[in-house]
Design an enzyme around this catalytic site. Structure first.
Site, PDB file in Angstrom:
ATOM      1  N   ASP A 111      -0.193   5.001   1.057  1.00  0.00           N
ATOM      2  CA  ASP A 111      -0.414   5.922   2.169  1.00  0.00           C
ATOM      3  C   ASP A 111      -0.266   5.207   3.502  1.00  0.00           C
ATOM      4  O   ASP A 111      -0.982   4.255   3.798  1.00  0.00           O
ATOM      5  CB  ASP A 111      -1.812   6.546   2.069  1.00  0.00           C
ATOM      6  CG  ASP A 111      -2.000   7.347   0.793  1.00  0.00           C
ATOM      7  OD1 ASP A 111      -1.117   8.155   0.477  1.00  0.00           O
ATOM      8  OD2 ASP A 111      -3.016   7.147   0.105  1.00  0.00           O
ATOM      9  N   ASP A 115       0.859  -1.172   0.000  1.00  0.00           N
ATOM     10  CA  ASP A 115       0.000   0.000   0.000  1.00  0.00           C
ATOM     11  C   ASP A 115       0.903   1.232   0.000  1.00  0.00           C
ATOM     12  O   ASP A 115       2.086   1.146   0.360  1.00  0.00           O
ATOM     13  CB  ASP A 115      -0.894  -0.042   1.247  1.00  0.00           C
ATOM     14  CG  ASP A 115      -1.777   1.186   1.368  1.00  0.00           C
ATOM     15  OD1 ASP A 115      -2.297   1.652   0.342  1.00  0.00           O
ATOM     16  OD2 ASP A 115      -1.937   1.674   2.501  1.00  0.00           O
TER      17      ASP A 115
END
Length: 252
Positions: A18, A16
């Protein structure tokens, strides 16, 4: 693979962005809070119950595609809005309008404050690639590529599956595993031989439901128990704490 803290069967790492690669989760939370609080104040007046940047963010919007996050939070307040169109502005009380307001606020905050990467994550990605591990970034953000470029990290990933690509392909966002599965498929690696790296509860759900080989939870905000409950095989506060790389690269 012990130095990476991963099972020997892992051939690909799916990250991922963020909160894992970049320190943008707090900026996202601030943008969501401002957008929702503006809307709630217009609707209910000064006595409205504000958006909680920790509980509401982690429970309803973190890791999800933007429109899904809007719907999820509004449903928690028993609010229903029309879907609207992608061109709606923040003044229009629609799902798309609220989402667009949040994105405008996010981009403004990024312009004024800049974006930082987690150096420990970048070291980990480089170490994985040096050991022959394929790498992908999997993000619900439509700004993923620009943010990666801003921290000089785009070339660290063989594949990018972000919000724009998911929309083009009709891929369901997290907590569904579709975007992670698409990244593994593009890398030519089975889900069972891929590791997911996430900080969001929705990302944990995606890793578990997609039957990935290993799910690493990054606990940036003190939700280790929740990450485990949602499917993490291991939870660490930082990738410098995973495997033997902490001894080799130091802590940030």
């Amino acid at each position: 693979m012990e130095e990476l803290g991963l099972p020997a069967r892992i051939q690909a790492c799916l990250f991922d962005m963020d909160g894992v690669i970049t320190k943008t989760a707090v900026v996202h939370a601030a943008a969501w809070k401002q957008a929702f609080d503006e809307f709630l104040e217009r609707r209910y007046g000064a006595g409205f119950t504000p958006f909680d940047s920790e509980h509401d963010y982690n429970e309803y919007v973190d890791g999800k595609p933007r429109a899904d996050g809007v719907r999820s939070f509004l449903e928690s307040r028993d609010i229903r809005l029309p879907e609207g169109s992608p061109e709606d502005t923040g003044e229009q009380e629609t799902v798309q309008g609220l989402g667009n307001r949040k994105n405008a606020l996010l981009l403004e905050k990024i312009r004024t404050t800049g974006v930082e990467a987690y150096p420990s994550t970048l070291r980990y990605v480089r170490a994985a690639r040096q050991r022959g591990i394929r790498t992908a970034v999997v993000s619900s953000s439509v700004n993923c590529r620009a943010i990666l470029q801003s921290v000089q990290a785009e070339d660290l990933f063989d594949v990018r599956v972000d919000g724009l690509i998911a929309a083009e392909r009709g891929l369901a966002g997290k907590p569904h595993p579709d975007t992670f599965l698409a990244a593994a498929d593009e890398l030519g690696v089975k889900a069972s031989a891929s590791a997911v790296f996430e900080d969001a509860l929705a990302g944990m759900d995606a890793g578990r439901s997609g039957h990935f080989g290993y799910v690493v939870g990054l606990d940036r905000v003190g939700q280790a128990d929740a990450l485990r409950a949602h499917g993490a095989d291991i939870v660490v506060p930082d990738l410098a704490d995973l495997g033997d790389l902490a001894d080799q690269g130091g802590r940030t």
